[in-house]
Design a protein around this motif. Structure first.
Motif, PDB file in Angstrom:
ATOM      1  N   THR A  69     -12.993  -2.773   3.459  1.00  0.00           N
ATOM      2  CA  THR A  69     -14.248  -2.235   2.926  1.00  0.00           C
ATOM      3  C   THR A  69     -14.018  -1.437   1.651  1.00  0.00           C
ATOM      4  OG1 THR A  69     -14.067  -0.266   4.322  1.00  0.00           O
ATOM      5  CG2 THR A  69     -15.315  -2.142   5.207  1.00  0.00           C
ATOM      6  N   ALA A  70     -12.754  -1.292   1.261  1.00  0.00           N
ATOM      7  CA  ALA A  70     -12.402  -0.636  -0.004  1.00  0.00           C
ATOM      8  C   ALA A  70     -11.349  -1.506  -0.683  1.00  0.00           C
ATOM      9  CB  ALA A  70     -11.861   0.762   0.249  1.00  0.00           C
ATOM     10  N   VAL A  71     -11.640  -1.944  -1.914  1.00  0.00           N
ATOM     11  CA  VAL A  71     -10.725  -2.837  -2.624  1.00  0.00           C
ATOM     12  C   VAL A  71     -10.445  -2.297  -4.029  1.00  0.00           C
ATOM     13  CG1 VAL A  71     -11.381  -4.911  -1.347  1.00  0.00           C
ATOM     14  CG2 VAL A  71     -12.614  -4.323  -3.419  1.00  0.00           C
ATOM     15  N   VAL A  72      -9.197  -2.462  -4.455  1.00  0.00           N
ATOM     16  CA  VAL A  72      -8.798  -2.057  -5.800  1.00  0.00           C
ATOM     17  C   VAL A  72      -9.342  -3.086  -6.785  1.00  0.00           C
ATOM     18  CG1 VAL A  72      -6.835  -1.719  -7.342  1.00  0.00           C
ATOM     19  CG2 VAL A  72      -6.741  -0.856  -5.000  1.00  0.00           C
ATOM     20  N   VAL A  73     -10.004  -2.600  -7.831  1.00  0.00           N
ATOM     21  CA  VAL A  73     -10.568  -3.498  -8.844  1.00  0.00           C
ATOM     22  C   VAL A  73      -9.915  -3.325 -10.210  1.00  0.00           C
ATOM     23  CG1 VAL A  73     -12.795  -3.767  -7.686  1.00  0.00           C
ATOM     24  CG2 VAL A  73     -12.480  -1.904  -9.342  1.00  0.00           C
ATOM     25  N   ALA A  74      -9.153  -2.230 -10.414  1.00  0.00           N
ATOM     26  CA  ALA A  74      -8.495  -2.022 -11.706  1.00  0.00           C
ATOM     27  C   ALA A  74      -7.332  -1.049 -11.556  1.00  0.00           C
ATOM     28  CB  ALA A  74      -9.489  -1.472 -12.727  1.00  0.00           C
ATOM     29  N   THR A  75      -6.332  -1.248 -12.381  1.00  0.00           N
ATOM     30  CA  THR A  75      -5.205  -0.319 -12.490  1.00  0.00           C
ATOM     31  C   THR A  75      -4.803  -0.223 -13.953  1.00  0.00           C
ATOM     32  OG1 THR A  75      -3.586  -2.076 -12.153  1.00  0.00           O
ATOM     33  CG2 THR A  75      -4.274  -0.858 -10.189  1.00  0.00           C
ATOM     34  N   ALA A  76      -4.110   0.844 -14.290  1.00  0.00           N
ATOM     35  CA  ALA A  76      -3.554   1.000 -15.630  1.00  0.00           C
ATOM     36  C   ALA A  76      -2.122   0.470 -15.627  1.00  0.00           C
ATOM     37  CB  ALA A  76      -3.570   2.481 -16.025  1.00  0.00           C
ATOM     38  N   LYS A  77      -1.565   0.245 -16.793  1.00  0.00           N
ATOM     39  CA  LYS A  77      -0.172  -0.218 -16.878  1.00  0.00           C
ATOM     40  C   LYS A  77       0.780   0.777 -16.221  1.00  0.00           C
ATOM     41  CE  LYS A  77      -0.593  -3.026 -21.017  1.00  0.00           C
ATOM     42  NZ  LYS A  77      -0.172  -3.227 -22.407  1.00  0.00           N
ATOM     43  N   SER A  78       0.434   2.050 -16.302  1.00  0.00           N
ATOM     44  CA  SER A  78       1.313   3.103 -15.772  1.00  0.00           C
ATOM     45  C   SER A  78       1.033   3.448 -14.308  1.00  0.00           C
ATOM     46  CB  SER A  78       1.169   4.360 -16.626  1.00  0.00           C
ATOM     47  OG  SER A  78      -0.175   4.805 -16.602  1.00  0.00           O
ATOM     48  N   THR A  79       0.048   2.831 -13.678  1.00  0.00           N
ATOM     49  CA  THR A  79      -0.326   3.191 -12.303  1.00  0.00           C
ATOM     50  C   THR A  79       0.843   3.038 -11.336  1.00  0.00           C
ATOM     51  OG1 THR A  79      -2.649   2.659 -12.659  1.00  0.00           O
ATOM     52  CG2 THR A  79      -1.890   2.693 -10.387  1.00  0.00           C
ATOM     53  N   ASN A  80       1.564   1.934 -11.406  1.00  0.00           N
ATOM     54  CA  ASN A  80       2.662   1.693 -10.458  1.00  0.00           C
ATOM     55  C   ASN A  80       3.802   2.698 -10.605  1.00  0.00           C
ATOM     56  OD1 ASN A  80       1.349  -0.417  -9.255  1.00  0.00           O
ATOM     57  ND2 ASN A  80       2.302  -1.971 -10.535  1.00  0.00           N
ATOM     58  N   SER A  81       3.978   3.265 -11.780  1.00  0.00           N
ATOM     59  CA  SER A  81       5.055   4.245 -11.963  1.00  0.00           C
ATOM     60  C   SER A  81       4.576   5.678 -11.736  1.00  0.00           C
ATOM     61  CB  SER A  81       5.662   4.115 -13.365  1.00  0.00           C
ATOM     62  OG  SER A  81       4.674   4.369 -14.348  1.00  0.00           O
ATOM     63  N   SER A  82       3.283   5.850 -11.462  1.00  0.00           N
ATOM     64  CA  SER A  82       2.719   7.183 -11.238  1.00  0.00           C
ATOM     65  C   SER A  82       2.886   7.591  -9.776  1.00  0.00           C
ATOM     66  CB  SER A  82       1.236   7.193 -11.615  1.00  0.00           C
ATOM     67  OG  SER A  82       0.609   8.367 -11.159  1.00  0.00           O
ATOM     68  N   SER A  83       3.334   8.819  -9.546  1.00  0.00           N
ATOM     69  CA  SER A  83       3.486   9.302  -8.165  1.00  0.00           C
ATOM     70  C   SER A  83       2.132   9.530  -7.487  1.00  0.00           C
ATOM     71  CB  SER A  83       4.299  10.600  -8.158  1.00  0.00           C
ATOM     72  OG  SER A  83       3.603  11.603  -8.880  1.00  0.00           O
ATOM     73  N   THR A  84       1.064   9.602  -8.274  1.00  0.00           N
ATOM     74  CA  THR A  84      -0.272   9.847  -7.713  1.00  0.00           C
ATOM     75  C   THR A  84      -1.171   8.618  -7.763  1.00  0.00           C
ATOM     76  OG1 THR A  84      -1.182  10.577  -9.832  1.00  0.00           O
ATOM     77  CG2 THR A  84      -0.155  12.268  -8.437  1.00  0.00           C
ATOM     78  N   GLY A  85      -0.660   7.505  -8.282  1.00  0.00           N
ATOM     79  CA  GLY A  85      -1.503   6.319  -8.438  1.00  0.00           C
ATOM     80  C   GLY A  85      -2.526   6.494  -9.538  1.00  0.00           C
ATOM     81  N   PHE A  86      -2.241   7.366 -10.496  1.00  0.00           N
ATOM     82  CA  PHE A  86      -3.182   7.689 -11.568  1.00  0.00           C
ATOM     83  C   PHE A  86      -3.680   6.417 -12.262  1.00  0.00           C
ATOM     84  CE2 PHE A  86      -3.982   8.858 -16.065  1.00  0.00           C
ATOM     85  CZ  PHE A  86      -5.044   9.710 -15.864  1.00  0.00           C
ATOM     86  N   GLY A  87      -4.989   6.286 -12.341  1.00  0.00           N
ATOM     87  CA  GLY A  87      -5.603   5.161 -13.030  1.00  0.00           C
ATOM     88  C   GLY A  87      -6.113   4.060 -12.128  1.00  0.00           C
ATOM     89  N   ILE A  88      -5.838   4.132 -10.836  1.00  0.00           N
ATOM     90  CA  ILE A  88      -6.319   3.089  -9.925  1.00  0.00           C
ATOM     91  C   ILE A  88      -7.819   3.306  -9.672  1.00  0.00           C
ATOM     92  CG2 ILE A  88      -5.831   4.305  -7.766  1.00  0.00           C
ATOM     93  CD1 ILE A  88      -4.757   1.638  -6.686  1.00  0.00           C
ATOM     94  N   VAL A  89      -8.567   2.216  -9.653  1.00  0.00           N
ATOM     95  CA  VAL A  89     -10.014   2.271  -9.415  1.00  0.00           C
ATOM     96  C   VAL A  89     -10.328   1.340  -8.249  1.00  0.00           C
ATOM     97  CG1 VAL A  89     -12.314   1.850 -10.376  1.00  0.00           C
ATOM     98  CG2 VAL A  89     -10.489   2.719 -11.859  1.00  0.00           C
ATOM     99  N   ALA A  90     -11.082   1.837  -7.282  1.00  0.00           N
ATOM    100  CA  ALA A  90     -11.461   1.033  -6.114  1.00  0.00           C
ATOM    101  C   ALA A  90     -12.974   1.079  -5.929  1.00  0.00           C
ATOM    102  CB  ALA A  90     -10.768   1.564  -4.860  1.00  0.00           C
ATOM    103  N   VAL A  91     -13.500  -0.001  -5.401  1.00  0.00           N
ATOM    104  CA  VAL A  91     -14.912  -0.083  -5.038  1.00  0.00           C
ATOM    105  C   VAL A  91     -14.975  -0.125  -3.522  1.00  0.00           C
ATOM    106  CG1 VAL A  91     -16.989  -1.514  -5.159  1.00  0.00           C
ATOM    107  CG2 VAL A  91     -15.540  -1.263  -7.162  1.00  0.00           C
TER     108      VAL A  91
END
Length: 197
Positions: free
Chosen positions: A68-90
């Protein structure tokens, strides 16, 4: 009787025409310049404000056959971020009266979340709670705020609503009820306090 020279008549006619046009422009500017008007709450059939407490559970399902929650966007740096910075979910999460998924459904949480902090795991929550049961069936509450998900209690503002929650304001308190570290599915308890007419 002496006649006025043609130049004088033309000049007076031009001046009169300009004054008329400017007067009309001034009237139309004054008419369109008023973009607001104070209204009495009674004119919108608003009565005395009420404080309502809502209690429900939010089921955030990110894995399995029907998330019921899916990731729709990430930044290039999201995978290297310890906080998942830049991930967007709907999300379109079930709201229930009790903590079990089989509990009585009372609505859906629909909207967008985004990891918005580089230093800790904090989500920007842009959600509508869409109620489908009881007195508030068809009404919504809108949340816009920060959710520091690893804090014991998180508080987010209610910024509006529709239906019986028109002109709503208040806050929602979230507490994690359960979190599965394998599936990352969560059940979150919400206590919502809302002022509305």
């Amino acid at each position: 009787m002496a006649r006025a020279p043609q130049n004088t008549i033309t000049t007076l006619t031009t001046i009169f025409s300009l004054i008329t046009i400017l007067s009309l422009l001034n009237l139309s500017v004054a008419h369109y310049d008023q973009y607001h008007k104070n209204l009495s709450p009674k004119k919108l059939w608003l009565k005395r404000e009420k404080l309502t407490h809502l209690h429900f559970y939010f089921h955030d399902i990110v894995s399995g056959l029907k998330p019921t929650a899916v990731v729709v966007a990430t930044a290039k740096s999201t995978n290297s971020s310890s906080t998942g910075f830049g991930i967007v979910a709907v999300l379109d999460d079930l709201l229930t009266a009790g903590p079990e998924p089989s509990s009585k459904p009372v609505g859906r949480a629909q909207g967008i979340t985004s990891s918005a902090s580089q230093s800790e795991f904090g989500l920007l929550m842009v959600l509508n709670y869409v109620f489908t049961e009881g007195k508030y069936n068809g009404s919504t509450l809108s949340i816009l705020g920060r959710n520091a998900v690893f804090s014991a209690v998180r508080e987010m503002p209610i910024v509006g609503g529709s239906g019986l929650f028109r002109f709503a304001r208040g806050y929602a308190q979230a507490r994690t009820h359960t979190f599965n570290t394998t599936t990352r599915n969560a059940v979150v308890e919400y206590n919502v306090y809302v002022l509305h007419y």
